[in-house]
Enzyme design. Structure first.
Site, PDB file in Angstrom:
ATOM      1  N   SER A  90     -32.897  16.693  20.957  1.00  0.00           N
ATOM      2  CA  SER A  90     -31.443  16.574  20.797  1.00  0.00           C
ATOM      3  C   SER A  90     -30.923  15.169  20.562  1.00  0.00           C
ATOM      4  O   SER A  90     -29.725  14.997  20.305  1.00  0.00           O
ATOM      5  CB  SER A  90     -30.734  17.165  22.028  1.00  0.00           C
ATOM      6  OG  SER A  90     -30.766  18.574  21.972  1.00  0.00           O
ATOM      7  N   LYS A  93     -28.752  14.541  17.534  1.00  0.00           N
ATOM      8  CA  LYS A  93     -27.297  14.695  17.477  1.00  0.00           C
ATOM      9  C   LYS A  93     -26.567  13.357  17.326  1.00  0.00           C
ATOM     10  O   LYS A  93     -25.373  13.350  17.002  1.00  0.00           O
ATOM     11  CB  LYS A  93     -26.810  15.442  18.715  1.00  0.00           C
ATOM     12  CG  LYS A  93     -27.326  16.883  18.800  1.00  0.00           C
ATOM     13  CD  LYS A  93     -26.791  17.592  20.025  1.00  0.00           C
ATOM     14  CE  LYS A  93     -27.176  19.066  20.046  1.00  0.00           C
ATOM     15  NZ  LYS A  93     -28.558  19.296  20.511  1.00  0.00           N
ATOM     16  N   SER A 148     -24.504  18.553  24.656  1.00  0.00           N
ATOM     17  CA  SER A 148     -25.588  18.808  23.699  1.00  0.00           C
ATOM     18  C   SER A 148     -25.508  20.214  23.105  1.00  0.00           C
ATOM     19  O   SER A 148     -26.533  20.866  22.884  1.00  0.00           O
ATOM     20  CB  SER A 148     -26.947  18.598  24.373  1.00  0.00           C
ATOM     21  OG  SER A 148     -27.942  18.305  23.424  1.00  0.00           O
TER      22      SER A 148
END
Length: 489
Positions: A90, A93, A148
């Site tokens: 993640s 991102k 997230s």
């Protein structure tokens, strides 16, 4: 007929003179046209790295790959297998958010599509958005960076790119622009795909670009946030997953970051920290556990802050004028108290604690400018190297707010000569001739010709006729006077 010819000649003469004035004015105005805003990307060769000048005793960490980078200069303070390709999870991102900030409007309403909800693993990170649920782009970015959320990452990708495929292309293009050579993105959220990978070094470059955005800095530093009620749900309180920001762990100076985890990638973590004038980026990838990721990050950031110092170049110029970039001021009549049109940008260089600012080697590279606009013109860069490494730079700015009348002729000549672009003989031959002087010469010649024609065909005949008329009138007056005198007798 004579009057008509006279008026025509006057009009033509005025037109010619107006054209001459316009061209002459254009010629004088040209030096204030917009200057080129690009600067040479060629860095000075710092030479071989002298390891004896750089800190030793680097910490031992669990992460398979790790890096500490100075956010202002890009100097690498620590590295471990930084070019190995690994799965980011993640922390992907950060790139998604960066592209949204660069290409979107924070107040735009973004709606989650069917694909954004159902084409993402239902067991992955999410805060419960439904199909056709809407909120602003800004609120979605809070959901992406703090909680997230993978559905919101998908929705933002569709909003920015039009389609998921287009957005992924944008991700890879932006990564290439930033100098990422070991990166390929396949989605905006970081859920595992075999062809979705990056490196610790590339991730630090992406994180460096993101932290330069003030909105990103605000979002990533946010501990808790509430997403307002939407068309389908009530307000949602959310909290940052990064433990240093959430304060479940403490690290002095932490200003943001992003967490990541998949079974294949293991724990990944990006952390920003600032102390004094130094901002550091720490990236750790493929840590066995979250606890180890934060332990590694603490060790690495401490290593950076304890062994390096940042010097603000604008402050250094004021405090250490003997070691500051002298630029063109040598030999001029402008003292330190007078107005100077030259300055350097607010920047930093980063050096080991064992080094002094004076130890950094300076190279000045000028930008070949042919014109200067009113206001600030970037006319070059001051590069700094130390011990075989590039440690920072500053822009050289020529401020043309008022004409530098305080600069003596020798300084002005130096400025003109040193900034003039160098041309090879071949380039000089190929360069098209400047036709403005020829055009101006032709127009001036035509104006002179018109004036001559006017004098020959209008003014001189007019004067001759007037002279003849006055002579005839004089003779008539004399004859009349004689006749009058005779009658009186």
């Amino acid at each position: 007929m004579i009057s008509i010819l006279f008026n025509k000649m006057k009009r033509r003469l005025c037109y010619a003179l107006l054209i001459c004035v316009a061209l002459t004015g254009f010629n004088f105005a040209a030096p204030y046209a917009a200057a080129a805003d690009t600067v040479s990307d060629d860095l000075p060769d710092p030479g071989p790295v002298d390891e004896s000048l750089w800190p030793s005793g680097e910490p031992d960490v669990n992460a398979a790959s790790a890096i500490v980078m100075d956010a202002d200069t890009g100097l690498i303070l620590y590295e471990k297998d930084i070019h190995a390709q690994r799965y980011p999870a993640s922390i992907t991102k950060i790139m998604t958010t960066l592209l949204a900030l660069e290409n979107g409007n924070l107040n735009d309403i973004v709606t989650t599509s069917y694909d954004a909800i159902w084409d993402v693993d239902r067991d992955s990170s999410r805060i419960g958005f439904d199909v056709d649920e809407s909120t602003t782009l800004e609120e979605m970015l809070y959901g992406i960076m703090l909680e997230s959320d993978n559905n919101l990452s998908y929705a933002v990708a569709e909003y920015v790119g039009g389609t998921m495929e287009n957005f992924v292309e944008m991700m890879n293009a932006r990564a290439a622009e930033l100098g990422c050579l070991g990166t390929h993105f396949a989605n905006p959220h970081g859920l595992h795909e075999d062809d979705h990978y990056t490196t610790a070094y590339d991730m630090a470059l992406i994180a460096k670009a993101a932290i330069a955005d003030p909105t990103f800095r605000t979002i990533t530093a946010t501990r808790t946030h509430t997403i307002p009620a939407t068309n389908k749900n009530v307000a949602r309180p959310i909290a940052n997953h990064h433990r240093f920001i959430r304060k479940t762990l403490n690290y002095d100076g932490c200003i943001g970051g992003k967490t990541g985890y998949t079974d294949v990638a293991r724990t990944t973590l990006v952390t920003y920290a600032r102390r004094g004038d130094m901002t550091l980026i720490c990236v750790v990838m493929k840590c066995d556990t979250g606890d180890l990721a934060y332990s590694d990050t603490t060790k690495l950031l401490d290593y950076g802050f304890n062994n390096y110092t940042s010097y603000r170049l604008d402050n250094t110029v004021e405090e250490n004028p003997d070691t500051a970039p002298s630029l063109f001021l040598e030999g001029s009549n402008v003292d330190s108290e007078s107005y100077s049109p030259l300055r350097i940008s607010e920047s930093t260089i980063t050096l080991p604690n064992s080094a002094r600012f004076e130890d950094a080697e300076r190279t000045i590279v000028y930008t070949p400018l042919t014109t200067f606009r009113r206001g600030d013109n970037v006319i070059g860069k001051v590069y700094y190297t130390y011990g075989g490494k590039y440690v920072g730079f500053a822009d050289i700015i020529f401020s043309n707010v008022r004409m530098p009348s305080l600069i003596d002729d020798s300084l002005a000549s130096s400025l003109e000569e040193q900034l003039a672009p160098t041309k090879t003989p071949q380039e000089e031959v190929k360069k098209p001739a400047d036709l403005r002087p020829v055009i101006i010469g032709v127009i001036v010649g035509l104006a002179v010709l018109l004036i001559g024609l006017y004098l020959i065909f209008v003014e001189f005949p007019h004067r001759k006729r007037r002279k003849a008329y006055m002579e005839r009138r004089r003779k008539r007056m004399e004859a009349f006077r004689r006749e009058t005198e005779f009658e009186d007798l």
